[in-house]
Scaffold this motif. Sequence first.
Motif, PDB file in Angstrom:
ATOM      1  N   THR B 394       0.870  -1.178   0.000  1.00  0.00           N
ATOM      2  CA  THR B 394       0.000   0.000   0.000  1.00  0.00           C
ATOM      3  C   THR B 394       0.912   1.235   0.000  1.00  0.00           C
ATOM      4  N   GLY B 395       0.409   2.326  -0.564  1.00  0.00           N
ATOM      5  CA  GLY B 395       1.165   3.572  -0.559  1.00  0.00           C
ATOM      6  C   GLY B 395       2.319   3.628  -1.548  1.00  0.00           C
ATOM      7  N   GLU B 396       2.392   2.683  -2.478  1.00  0.00           N
ATOM      8  CA  GLU B 396       3.465   2.721  -3.477  1.00  0.00           C
ATOM      9  C   GLU B 396       3.320   3.936  -4.381  1.00  0.00           C
ATOM     10  N   ASP B 397       4.454   4.401  -4.946  1.00  0.00           N
ATOM     11  CA  ASP B 397       4.340   5.587  -5.786  1.00  0.00           C
ATOM     12  C   ASP B 397       3.742   5.244  -7.152  1.00  0.00           C
ATOM     13  N   SER B 398       3.186   6.275  -7.769  1.00  0.00           N
ATOM     14  CA  SER B 398       2.386   6.046  -8.971  1.00  0.00           C
ATOM     15  C   SER B 398       3.222   5.551 -10.161  1.00  0.00           C
ATOM     16  N   ASN B 399       4.517   5.865 -10.176  1.00  0.00           N
ATOM     17  CA  ASN B 399       5.346   5.343 -11.277  1.00  0.00           C
ATOM     18  C   ASN B 399       5.489   3.833 -11.206  1.00  0.00           C
ATOM     19  N   LEU B 400       5.636   3.337  -9.990  1.00  0.00           N
ATOM     20  CA  LEU B 400       5.754   1.892  -9.804  1.00  0.00           C
ATOM     21  C   LEU B 400       4.437   1.215 -10.192  1.00  0.00           C
ATOM     22  N   ARG B 401       3.309   1.814  -9.808  1.00  0.00           N
ATOM     23  CA  ARG B 401       2.007   1.235 -10.142  1.00  0.00           C
ATOM     24  C   ARG B 401       1.782   1.217 -11.657  1.00  0.00           C
ATOM     25  N   LYS B 402       2.268   2.251 -12.329  1.00  0.00           N
ATOM     26  CA  LYS B 402       2.136   2.312 -13.784  1.00  0.00           C
ATOM     27  C   LYS B 402       3.020   1.234 -14.423  1.00  0.00           C
ATOM     28  N   ALA B 403       4.244   1.096 -13.900  1.00  0.00           N
ATOM     29  CA  ALA B 403       5.147   0.064 -14.428  1.00  0.00           C
ATOM     30  C   ALA B 403       4.543  -1.324 -14.205  1.00  0.00           C
ATOM     31  N   THR B 404       3.877  -1.503 -13.069  1.00  0.00           N
ATOM     32  CA  THR B 404       3.247  -2.796 -12.772  1.00  0.00           C
ATOM     33  C   THR B 404       2.137  -3.082 -13.778  1.00  0.00           C
ATOM     34  N   TYR B 405       1.355  -2.065 -14.101  1.00  0.00           N
ATOM     35  CA  TYR B 405       0.314  -2.248 -15.128  1.00  0.00           C
ATOM     36  C   TYR B 405       0.947  -2.610 -16.473  1.00  0.00           C
ATOM     37  N   GLU B 406       2.024  -1.903 -16.820  1.00  0.00           N
ATOM     38  CA  GLU B 406       2.676  -2.193 -18.106  1.00  0.00           C
ATOM     39  C   GLU B 406       3.240  -3.616 -18.152  1.00  0.00           C
ATOM     40  N   GLU B 407       3.766  -4.070 -17.003  1.00  0.00           N
ATOM     41  CA  GLU B 407       4.222  -5.461 -16.918  1.00  0.00           C
ATOM     42  C   GLU B 407       3.086  -6.422 -17.255  1.00  0.00           C
ATOM     43  N   SER B 408       1.895  -6.112 -16.751  1.00  0.00           N
ATOM     44  CA  SER B 408       0.777  -7.039 -16.969  1.00  0.00           C
ATOM     45  C   SER B 408       0.441  -7.123 -18.456  1.00  0.00           C
ATOM     46  N   ILE B 409       0.625  -6.028 -19.172  1.00  0.00           N
ATOM     47  CA  ILE B 409       0.388  -6.052 -20.623  1.00  0.00           C
ATOM     48  C   ILE B 409       1.433  -6.945 -21.297  1.00  0.00           C
ATOM     49  N   GLY B 410       2.684  -6.817 -20.845  1.00  0.00           N
ATOM     50  CA  GLY B 410       3.751  -7.676 -21.369  1.00  0.00           C
ATOM     51  C   GLY B 410       3.462  -9.144 -21.070  1.00  0.00           C
ATOM     52  N   TRP B 411       3.021  -9.415 -19.836  1.00  0.00           N
ATOM     53  CA  TRP B 411       2.698 -10.794 -19.450  1.00  0.00           C
ATOM     54  C   TRP B 411       1.576 -11.347 -20.335  1.00  0.00           C
ATOM     55  N   TYR B 412       0.535 -10.547 -20.583  1.00  0.00           N
ATOM     56  CA  TYR B 412      -0.582 -11.047 -21.388  1.00  0.00           C
ATOM     57  C   TYR B 412      -0.078 -11.437 -22.779  1.00  0.00           C
ATOM     58  N   SER B 413       0.732 -10.577 -23.345  1.00  0.00           N
ATOM     59  CA  SER B 413       1.239 -10.900 -24.684  1.00  0.00           C
ATOM     60  C   SER B 413       2.183 -12.098 -24.617  1.00  0.00           C
ATOM     61  N   GLY B 414       2.965 -12.194 -23.527  1.00  0.00           N
ATOM     62  CA  GLY B 414       3.871 -13.328 -23.358  1.00  0.00           C
ATOM     63  C   GLY B 414       3.125 -14.641 -23.198  1.00  0.00           C
ATOM     64  N   ILE B 415       2.190 -14.702 -22.275  1.00  0.00           N
ATOM     65  CA  ILE B 415       1.542 -15.991 -21.986  1.00  0.00           C
ATOM     66  C   ILE B 415       0.659 -16.430 -23.154  1.00  0.00           C
ATOM     67  N   THR B 416      -0.003 -15.496 -23.823  1.00  0.00           N
ATOM     68  CA  THR B 416      -0.860 -15.927 -24.922  1.00  0.00           C
ATOM     69  C   THR B 416      -0.013 -16.382 -26.121  1.00  0.00           C
ATOM     70  N   SER B 417       1.145 -15.762 -26.314  1.00  0.00           N
ATOM     71  CA  SER B 417       1.985 -16.264 -27.405  1.00  0.00           C
ATOM     72  C   SER B 417       2.628 -17.588 -26.986  1.00  0.00           C
ATOM     73  N   ASP B 418       2.898 -17.754 -25.695  1.00  0.00           N
ATOM     74  CA  ASP B 418       3.434 -19.028 -25.206  1.00  0.00           C
ATOM     75  C   ASP B 418       2.405 -20.152 -25.399  1.00  0.00           C
ATOM     76  N   MET B 419       1.137 -19.824 -25.239  1.00  0.00           N
ATOM     77  CA  MET B 419       0.086 -20.836 -25.380  1.00  0.00           C
ATOM     78  C   MET B 419      -0.233 -21.157 -26.841  1.00  0.00           C
ATOM     79  N   PHE B 420      -0.242 -20.120 -27.675  1.00  0.00           N
ATOM     80  CA  PHE B 420      -0.854 -20.294 -28.997  1.00  0.00           C
ATOM     81  C   PHE B 420       0.075 -20.162 -30.190  1.00  0.00           C
ATOM     82  N   SER B 421       1.353 -19.756 -30.002  1.00  0.00           N
ATOM     83  CA  SER B 421       2.173 -19.619 -31.207  1.00  0.00           C
ATOM     84  C   SER B 421       3.471 -20.426 -31.143  1.00  0.00           C
TER      85      SER B 421
END
Lengths: 106, 421
Positions: B394-421
């Motif tokens: 809790t109380g993390e700075d907003s840059n870290l939270r934004k980076a965490t969101y961006e990681e999740s986008i990378g993960w989605y593209s990673g796991i779906t390409s790992d599953m399907f390509s």
Amino acid sequence: MKSKFILLSIVVCFFLMNKSYADQKQLVGADADYGEHLFGECVTCHNSTGLGQGIPKITGMKTSQFITKILAYKTKEKENAVMQMVAERLGEEEINSLALYLSKLK
Amino acid sequence: MTKMKRRTFVGLAAATTTALSMPSIAFGALPRVVVIGGGAGGATAAKYIAKDSKGAIDVTLVEASKRYYTCFFSNLYLGDFRAYGSIGHNYYGLAVNHGVNMVHEWALSVNNAAKKVNLGSGESISYDKLVISPGIDLKFESVNGYSAEAQSKMPHAWKSGTQVQLLKNQVKGMKKGGTFVMVPPPNPYRCPPGPYERVSMIAHQFKKSNPTAKIVILDPKNKFSKQGLFMEGWQKHYPGMIEWISAETHGGIKKINAATMEFETDLDTFKADAASVVPAQRAGRIAMNAGVNNGDWCPIVPASMQAQADENIYVLGDASIAKSMPKSGFSANSQAKVAANHIRGSLTGSKVFTPRFANTCWSLVATNDGIKVGANYKATDEKIDKTSGFISKTGEDSNLRKATYEESIGWYSGITSDMFS
Ligand SMILES: Cc1cc2nc3c(=O)[nH]c(=O)nc-3n(C[C@H](O)[C@H](O)[C@H](O)COP(=O)(O)OP(=O)(O)OC[C@H]3O[C@@H](n4cnc5c(N)ncnc54)[C@H](O)[C@@H]3O)c2cc1C
């Protein structure tokens, strides 16, 4: 027992701090098959088709650069909760096997 | 020094490799693996067995749908952060790149003794090893008054497909200043933070277009995943909009009525203008049919993901009891790689490595405000044991939270390409 512990500490420090380790030509304990298997863990996040959106691309990295970067997470010098967790359970054999496998990927 | 270092290190962290005995295989015939379910667990298993065996194993994936819509990121679709089309995937990559035989049919039953899977078409396929990763079935009756009919008025949207589109339309069409009721499921269920991420994304929608709307969460539990982080985020981004009511406080959901949209509890009767009800869950039916369940879920051997009830069957993902791993797409993908390595070893004699499991679940609370929780696991005789982990603070700075969101986008593209390509 005590001397064994001291020895172990020296060994661990050597492993973590010796910068020349990263440039070592010989990848001690490396096994490309093991590296390929371990790489399966990485591609859940690092897109294997090379896209680097949100998470950086790790293929095509120089061996020494790869090892230096992993060690930076392992020693917690570099912040990132997920990569620190990933690096935490990679031992020398794992890191070197990954490095060997990655160096063979085009 | 170098010599000693090497010895110590190998002693400390040896990767054990076990060679499994090779079964006798009829001359000329390739060993056959059938995978039921082309989701996070099954698609990954089919791909890795086919890819790593380089043609030495014949792999068939039985999946009812031609297109797989991920449940992961379906909440982001609710919040307008993703288009529906972007969470749909096809199986061409598995067929073309890895030679997986695709069979788009329902698997109806398993004949364990004859090692055959019976399909909806009336045909059957035989296997040497069978992988079952069917995800979940919903126990509609677990919420008094909820049913297969009620799901169109109060969508669960907890399985991939059109339910999530229906839910989004109902959220967008809800009357101004109305009340949305969310009923999360009891433990254990797929994606522990999922219901709370869903509430966040609906609140995000309301904030834009219906700012006086309210969200009431009638929880059958007294605590939930990433609770402190979600509560902090709701206070920050959606003050006064979301009310979470624990089981202790409302005393239990006695009855719901889909016609009047009423939720009866000991505390009060709540009237909703739109709602989502996620009932209790169990392993997909085919797992019961194969007799690998014990009650609602399937006990497995932690080191290999083999069903405890049948060594020729592996159960992955949500359907398995993979304690202490949560039921998530990440977990299913991780388990699939352990099983694939073990199956290949037992069919071709290839090396079987010490199993390593991991999970990380990201959730989006608001624009650029991502949070995450993750852990490493190892197999013990009894369970898949957590060895280390982390959670956002809790109380993390907003840059870290934004980076965490961006990681999740990378993960989605990673796991779906790992599953399907
Ligand atoms: C709202 C929501 C958000 C989520 N967010 C995340 C997240 O951010 N991160 C994360 O890691 N996980 C997330 N999850 C969880 C994730 O979706 C599941 O844990 C994961 O999909 C489980 O994989 P599985 O292989 O067990 O089942 P599934 O992915 O559900 O795959 C099962 C497949 O089997 C097929 N099938 C079933 N029975 C048969 C049969 N008899 N014959 C033929 N085909 C059959 C189905 O059609 C389906 O395609 C979320 C879930 C929800 C509901």
